[in-house]
Write a protein that holds these residues in place. Structure first.
Motif, PDB file in Angstrom:
ATOM      1  N   TYR A 251       0.943  -1.274  -0.196  1.00  0.00           N
ATOM      2  CA  TYR A 251       0.097   0.103   0.096  1.00  0.00           C
ATOM      3  C   TYR A 251       1.102   1.103   0.151  1.00  0.00           C
ATOM      4  CZ  TYR A 251      -4.059   2.688   1.044  1.00  0.00           C
ATOM      5  OH  TYR A 251      -5.373   3.722   1.132  1.00  0.00           O
ATOM      6  N   GLU A 252       1.232   1.704  -1.099  1.00  0.00           N
ATOM      7  CA  GLU A 252       2.263   2.700  -1.208  1.00  0.00           C
ATOM      8  C   GLU A 252       1.796   4.237  -1.737  1.00  0.00           C
ATOM      9  OE1 GLU A 252       5.760   2.140  -1.214  1.00  0.00           O
ATOM     10  OE2 GLU A 252       4.758   0.400  -0.027  1.00  0.00           O
ATOM     11  N   LEU A 253       1.755   5.073  -0.857  1.00  0.00           N
ATOM     12  CA  LEU A 253       1.172   6.477  -1.174  1.00  0.00           C
ATOM     13  C   LEU A 253       2.102   7.249  -1.572  1.00  0.00           C
ATOM     14  CD1 LEU A 253      -1.453   8.149  -0.577  1.00  0.00           C
ATOM     15  CD2 LEU A 253      -0.575   8.718   1.526  1.00  0.00           C
ATOM     16  N   MET A 254       1.677   8.039  -2.774  1.00  0.00           N
ATOM     17  CA  MET A 254       2.621   9.074  -3.360  1.00  0.00           C
ATOM     18  C   MET A 254       1.959  10.528  -3.400  1.00  0.00           C
ATOM     19  SD  MET A 254       3.556   6.724  -6.586  1.00  0.00           S
ATOM     20  CE  MET A 254       1.812   5.945  -6.891  1.00  0.00           C
ATOM     21  N   TRP A 255       2.478  11.302  -2.885  1.00  0.00           N
ATOM     22  CA  TRP A 255       2.275  12.622  -2.998  1.00  0.00           C
ATOM     23  C   TRP A 255       2.300  13.413  -4.201  1.00  0.00           C
ATOM     24  CZ3 TRP A 255       2.797  10.747   1.602  1.00  0.00           C
ATOM     25  CH2 TRP A 255       2.167  11.266   2.782  1.00  0.00           C
ATOM     26  N   GLN A 256       1.535  14.292  -4.806  1.00  0.00           N
ATOM     27  CA  GLN A 256       1.528  14.847  -6.335  1.00  0.00           C
ATOM     28  C   GLN A 256       2.994  14.899  -6.635  1.00  0.00           C
ATOM     29  OE1 GLN A 256       0.386  18.902  -7.326  1.00  0.00           O
ATOM     30  NE2 GLN A 256      -1.568  17.919  -8.090  1.00  0.00           N
ATOM     31  N   ASP A 257       3.872  15.614  -5.946  1.00  0.00           N
ATOM     32  CA  ASP A 257       5.136  16.013  -6.416  1.00  0.00           C
ATOM     33  C   ASP A 257       5.918  14.601  -6.890  1.00  0.00           C
ATOM     34  OD1 ASP A 257       5.779  14.922  -3.868  1.00  0.00           O
ATOM     35  OD2 ASP A 257       5.414  16.996  -3.069  1.00  0.00           O
ATOM     36  N   PHE A 258       5.753  13.599  -5.903  1.00  0.00           N
ATOM     37  CA  PHE A 258       6.448  12.518  -6.282  1.00  0.00           C
ATOM     38  C   PHE A 258       5.771  11.728  -7.672  1.00  0.00           C
ATOM     39  CE2 PHE A 258       6.983   7.897  -6.562  1.00  0.00           C
ATOM     40  CZ  PHE A 258       8.386   7.770  -5.998  1.00  0.00           C
ATOM     41  N   PHE A 259       4.417  11.664  -7.667  1.00  0.00           N
ATOM     42  CA  PHE A 259       3.537  11.051  -8.787  1.00  0.00           C
ATOM     43  C   PHE A 259       4.237  11.979 -10.126  1.00  0.00           C
ATOM     44  CE2 PHE A 259      -0.012  10.896 -11.718  1.00  0.00           C
ATOM     45  CZ  PHE A 259      -0.066   9.250 -11.421  1.00  0.00           C
ATOM     46  N   ARG A 260       3.973  13.118 -10.090  1.00  0.00           N
ATOM     47  CA  ARG A 260       4.381  13.802 -11.430  1.00  0.00           C
ATOM     48  C   ARG A 260       6.039  13.508 -11.576  1.00  0.00           C
ATOM     49  NH1 ARG A 260       1.824  19.789 -10.305  1.00  0.00           N
ATOM     50  NH2 ARG A 260      -0.130  19.413 -11.077  1.00  0.00           N
ATOM     51  N   LEU A 261       6.826  13.369 -10.645  1.00  0.00           N
ATOM     52  CA  LEU A 261       8.253  13.229 -10.952  1.00  0.00           C
ATOM     53  C   LEU A 261       8.295  11.604 -11.552  1.00  0.00           C
ATOM     54  CD1 LEU A 261      11.163  14.569 -10.604  1.00  0.00           C
ATOM     55  CD2 LEU A 261      11.253  13.043  -8.362  1.00  0.00           C
ATOM     56  N   GLY A 262       7.826  10.773 -10.940  1.00  0.00           N
ATOM     57  CA  GLY A 262       7.919   9.286 -11.439  1.00  0.00           C
ATOM     58  C   GLY A 262       7.398   9.177 -12.762  1.00  0.00           C
ATOM     59  N   VAL A 263       6.186   9.887 -13.160  1.00  0.00           N
ATOM     60  CA  VAL A 263       5.596   9.905 -14.556  1.00  0.00           C
ATOM     61  C   VAL A 263       6.534  10.317 -15.435  1.00  0.00           C
ATOM     62  CG1 VAL A 263       3.872  10.726 -15.901  1.00  0.00           C
ATOM     63  CG2 VAL A 263       3.200   9.840 -13.685  1.00  0.00           C
ATOM     64  N   SER A 264       7.198  11.608 -15.250  1.00  0.00           N
ATOM     65  CA  SER A 264       8.154  12.261 -15.818  1.00  0.00           C
ATOM     66  C   SER A 264       9.330  11.406 -16.417  1.00  0.00           C
ATOM     67  CB  SER A 264       8.364  13.588 -15.315  1.00  0.00           C
ATOM     68  OG  SER A 264       9.443  13.639 -14.333  1.00  0.00           O
ATOM     69  N   SER A 368      11.311  18.940  -2.864  1.00  0.00           N
ATOM     70  CA  SER A 368      11.153  17.843  -2.186  1.00  0.00           C
ATOM     71  C   SER A 368      10.007  16.944  -2.606  1.00  0.00           C
ATOM     72  CB  SER A 368      11.181  18.186  -0.674  1.00  0.00           C
ATOM     73  OG  SER A 368       9.834  18.993  -0.534  1.00  0.00           O
ATOM     74  N   VAL A 369      10.051  15.644  -2.360  1.00  0.00           N
ATOM     75  CA  VAL A 369       9.043  14.648  -2.523  1.00  0.00           C
ATOM     76  C   VAL A 369       8.657  13.896  -1.627  1.00  0.00           C
ATOM     77  CG1 VAL A 369       9.584  14.820  -5.228  1.00  0.00           C
ATOM     78  CG2 VAL A 369      10.731  13.382  -3.815  1.00  0.00           C
ATOM     79  N   TYR A 370       7.532  13.404  -1.542  1.00  0.00           N
ATOM     80  CA  TYR A 370       6.936  12.656  -0.239  1.00  0.00           C
ATOM     81  C   TYR A 370       6.374  11.367  -0.801  1.00  0.00           C
ATOM     82  CZ  TYR A 370       7.822  17.287   2.126  1.00  0.00           C
ATOM     83  OH  TYR A 370       8.403  18.304   2.444  1.00  0.00           O
ATOM     84  N   PHE A 371       6.482  10.489  -0.180  1.00  0.00           N
ATOM     85  CA  PHE A 371       6.006   8.847  -0.680  1.00  0.00           C
ATOM     86  C   PHE A 371       6.364   8.170   0.757  1.00  0.00           C
ATOM     87  CE2 PHE A 371      10.419   9.534  -1.588  1.00  0.00           C
ATOM     88  CZ  PHE A 371      11.018   8.343  -1.424  1.00  0.00           C
TER      89      PHE A 371
END
Length: 458
Positions: A251-264, A368-371
């Motif tokens: 169960y892995e939570l990603m804040w918007q900043d991390f999600f956008r980074l991961g997609v990019s 910074s990114v949060y996950f």
């Protein structure tokens, strides 16, 4: 002849010349762990190939007052296996292999230098699951995993490494061997001494063998990515899933900043859904697919979930996980300052916002990114030091983050240990009386202080 040379001569006699390396013969991978912190060539590297050789080595070093740094796969993230030039490093890499898989007891007996991936594969071949799983699975050794009480994605379902260990063999600083090997879940014979060494980072003894619990292979799993309106919804969705389909495998939570980074960073950087949502959760469940679909529908109606993608194939599931696995690219694409902290689950959202606000107030424009694995109370925060004034104010950032951890009653280390890098911040999570008790335990098992000096307690 100096004292070190005499000690090395004794070690060569006990272990053999090929098991005692010095100078250029020592590979640089023994200089530091994955953090690259304070690399140093140790005075010598020992490569024992049996428990008896470990015992002989420690007995000799203890008599000489020679410091010893136990080393596993060197994949740690807290500086726990980093030697000084005056230390002797002791590698467990030659104590490697599967001793036995007991199908009736659902256990596997292993040497400490066995890689996690080898254990996972042996369990799979025998029809079981060894549920500990880390990104470093091909390099990390189980002795190091146990010594740091490693975590990973599956902790929410199966627990930390501590929960998977039934028995240990440990060599103390003076060379005594503790046989704490055991295959029983119920074994209530006095003090559970093995717990002293799990998470002790090699400061109390050297783990040489272990007996580990195996789990049944899970059924077919379903992977879902959900967009969420707020942190409270992430907790509500988790509890809803647990009631209807059982605790998820991850169960892995990603804040918007991390999600956008991961997609990019994907080869095809097209988000599987809108990237405008505050939070995203990626989870795997072995519950019946129809139950999951019903649970998801109820969560959508309740407003806990805004949008969702249910993977229809293994390929699509792997594509979703690629977003979460962007952390593997951090060292290549940024200069990361990584934090691994734990907080009461209900306060993780508050902590993330508190840190974000304080970082922005102190260093406007920082990135910074949060996950994290919030189901087991673990949050990761990474600050890109390239976005900060140079030289990056590392200690100031660490003090800011760990002070916030202490204010909310959290732990400065969720799964990476203390080592060298978190030692000065331990007081935010462990009070004076508890630290004194920890020091008393250290003095009991290692009265001359030869084992991994400077780690955890200083």
């Amino acid at each position: 002849m100096n004292d070190l040379q005499q000690t090395l001569d004794q070690l060569r006699t006990a272990l053999g010349a090929t098991a005692v390396l010095t100078g250029a013969a020592i590979s640089q991978r023994h200089y530091s762990d994955w953090t690259g912190h304070a690399p140093a060539c140790p005075a010598a590297l020992l490569l024992p190939s049996s428990t008896q050789q470990v015992a002989d080595a420690l007995r000799i070093c203890n008599a000489a007052g020679q410091s010893v740094v136990p080393q596993g796969g060197m994949t740690g993230l807290a500086g726990g296996a980093v030697p000084r030039e005056t230390d002797i490093a002791l590698s467990l890499e030659r104590l490697r292999g599967i001793e036995e898989i007991d199908s009736a007891a659902a256990t596997v007996s292993v040497w400490a230098g066995t890689t996690l991936q080898e254990i996972q594969q042996a369990a799979l071949d025998a029809g079981f699951l060894f549920p500990l799983d880390l990104g470093a699975r091909g390099s990390c050794q189980i002795g190091g995993n146990i010594a740091t009480n490693a975590g990973g994605n599956a902790v929410i379902r199966y627990g930390m490494t501590r929960d998977l260990v039934l028995g240990l063999e440990v060599v103390l600083a003076d060379g005594r061997v503790l046989n704490l090997l055991n295959k029983m879940i119920k074994n209530n014979c006095g003090y559970d001494l093995k717990q002293c060494f799990i998470g002790s980072e090699g400061t109390l003894g050297v783990i040489t063998r272990a007996i580990l619990k195996l789990a049944p292979l899970p059924g077919e799993t379903t992977t879902l990515l959900c967009a969420l309106p707020d942190y409270a919804s992430a907790v509500s969705l988790l509890r809803r899933l647990q009631r209807s389909a059982g605790t998820p495998q991850a169960y892995e939570l990603m804040w918007q900043d991390f999600f956008r980074l991961g997609v990019s960073w994907l080869e095809n950087p097209v988000p599987p859904m809108s990237d405008e949502h505050p939070l995203y959760v990626l989870f795997e469940s072995a519950g019946p697919r129809e139950v999951l679909e019903q649970t998801l529908e109820a969560a959508l109606e309740a407003g806990e979930v805004i949008d969702a993608v249910l993977a229809s194939s293994h390929t699509q599931a792997r594509a979703l996980w690629k977003i979460r696995e962007a952390t593997g690219e951090f060292p290549l694409r940024m200069t990361p300052l990584n934090f691994d902290v734990s907080l009461p689950i209900g306060q993780i959202g508050e902590f993330a916002e508190l840190c974000r606000q304080r970082l922005e107030l102190r260093w406007p424009g920082n990135h910074s990114v949060y996950f994290g694995h919030i189901g087991d109370s673990n949050l990761h925060l990474t600050v890109d030091c390239n976005s900060l004034p140079q030289p990056a104010p590392i200690l100031e950032i660490e003090e800011l983050v760990y002070t916030a951890v202490g204010e909310l009653g959290g732990s400065v280390s969720a799964e990476h240990g203390i080592g060298l890098l978190k030692r000065e911040f331990l007081h935010h999570s462990v009070d004076d009386q508890a630290r004194q008790a920890m020091q008393q335990l250290k003095d009991c098992y290692d009265p001359r202080g030869i084992l991994n000096p400077g780690k955890i307690l200083g």
